[in-house]
Motif scaffolding. Structure first.
Motif, short mmCIF file in Angstrom:
data_model
loop_
_atom_site.label_atom_id
_atom_site.label_comp_id
_atom_site.label_asym_id
_atom_site.label_seq_id
_atom_site.Cartn_x
_atom_site.Cartn_y
_atom_site.Cartn_z
N UNK A 1 10.08 -91.26 -36.04
CA UNK A 1 10.25 -91.15 -37.49
C UNK A 1 9.63 -92.36 -38.20
N UNK A 2 9.77 -93.55 -37.62
CA UNK A 2 9.17 -94.75 -38.20
C UNK A 2 7.64 -94.68 -38.14
N UNK A 3 7.11 -94.11 -37.06
CA UNK A 3 5.65 -93.92 -36.91
C UNK A 3 5.12 -93.05 -38.06
N UNK A 4 5.82 -91.96 -38.32
CA UNK A 4 5.41 -91.07 -39.41
C UNK A 4 5.52 -91.80 -40.75
N UNK A 5 6.64 -92.48 -40.99
CA UNK A 5 6.83 -93.21 -42.25
C UNK A 5 5.75 -94.27 -42.44
N UNK A 6 5.37 -94.97 -41.36
CA UNK A 6 4.33 -95.99 -41.45
C UNK A 6 2.99 -95.36 -41.85
N UNK A 7 2.71 -94.19 -41.31
CA UNK A 7 1.45 -93.52 -41.67
C UNK A 7 1.49 -92.98 -43.09
N UNK A 8 2.62 -92.53 -43.56
CA UNK A 8 2.74 -92.10 -44.96
C UNK A 8 2.45 -93.28 -45.90
N UNK A 9 2.94 -94.47 -45.54
CA UNK A 9 2.64 -95.68 -46.33
C UNK A 9 1.14 -96.00 -46.26
N UNK A 10 0.55 -95.85 -45.09
CA UNK A 10 -0.89 -96.12 -44.94
C UNK A 10 -1.72 -95.21 -45.84
N UNK A 11 -1.33 -93.95 -45.94
CA UNK A 11 -2.08 -93.03 -46.81
C UNK A 11 -2.07 -93.55 -48.25
N UNK A 12 -0.90 -94.03 -48.68
CA UNK A 12 -0.76 -94.54 -50.05
C UNK A 12 -1.53 -95.84 -50.24
N UNK A 13 -1.42 -96.74 -49.27
CA UNK A 13 -2.03 -98.06 -49.41
C UNK A 13 -3.53 -98.07 -49.16
N UNK A 14 -3.99 -97.30 -48.18
CA UNK A 14 -5.39 -97.39 -47.75
C UNK A 14 -6.18 -96.10 -47.93
#
Length: 172
Positions: free
Chosen positions: A45-58
């Motif tokens: 779940x943290x892996x998915x959340x980290x990638x969701x943040x990456x989409x927003x940031x990068x």
């Protein structure tokens, strides 16, 4: 949201509902043997959340790898920002569910990510961080036109940094 499509896979953004399917890859001890440990449910779940943040940031991150033939999520592949020796690099990363190894899915998705990275990002180089003993991932990087650039200690483990430069012709 669909990001990339190849002949056999779609790469799309993750959603929180993907945790069960992604756990079949990231929680598998054999698949994750080159990581410190396989992920438990909270780790997935943290892996998915980290990638969701990456989409927003990068504007990119690791994307869900979905088989076109079945609609099944079978791993991930994408572009992530990594700090390597104090320098920001864009990494092509990939994980494929073990029962689908050897079918070229990681290579196919990595090619698409390489092309996407050079078409859309202002970078001269793309990398893949791979443990020296991870022969299957090394082969994917090599098939993606990458060669060993250097060896580094990354996240307390020795990794080879495979790289391809923008101006180097890559195989399709």
């Amino acid at each position: 949201m669909k990001i990339l499509e190849t002949s056999r896979v779609i790469l799309r953004e993750f959603c929180s509902d993907d945790a069960d399917a992604l756990a079949r890859t990231l929680s598998d001890p054999e698949t994750m043997r080159f990581y410190p440990a396989p992920f438990d449910r909270a780790g997935v779940e943290a892996w998915i959340a980290r990638n969701l943040r990456r989409y927003q940031e990068h504007g990119h991150g690791l994307w869900a790898m979905v088989l076109k033939s079945s609609g099944e999520l079978v791993g991930d592949c994408g572009l992530t920002v990594q700090d390597v020796d104090g320098q920001s690099e864009i990494e092509i990363g990939y994980h494929v569910r073990r029962d689908l190894w050897g079918q070229g899915l990681a290579t196919e998705a990595a090619h698409a990510c390489r092309d996407f990275g050079f078409e859309r990002l202002p970078v001269e180089r793309l990398i893949s961080l791979i443990r020296p003993e991870n022969l299957p991932s090394r082969r994917v990087a090599e098939k993606n036109g990458m060669t060993v650039w250097k060896e580094v200690r990354w996240q307390d483990l020795v990794h080879r940094v495979y790289a391809i430069r923008r101006n180097r012709p890559a195989e399709k």
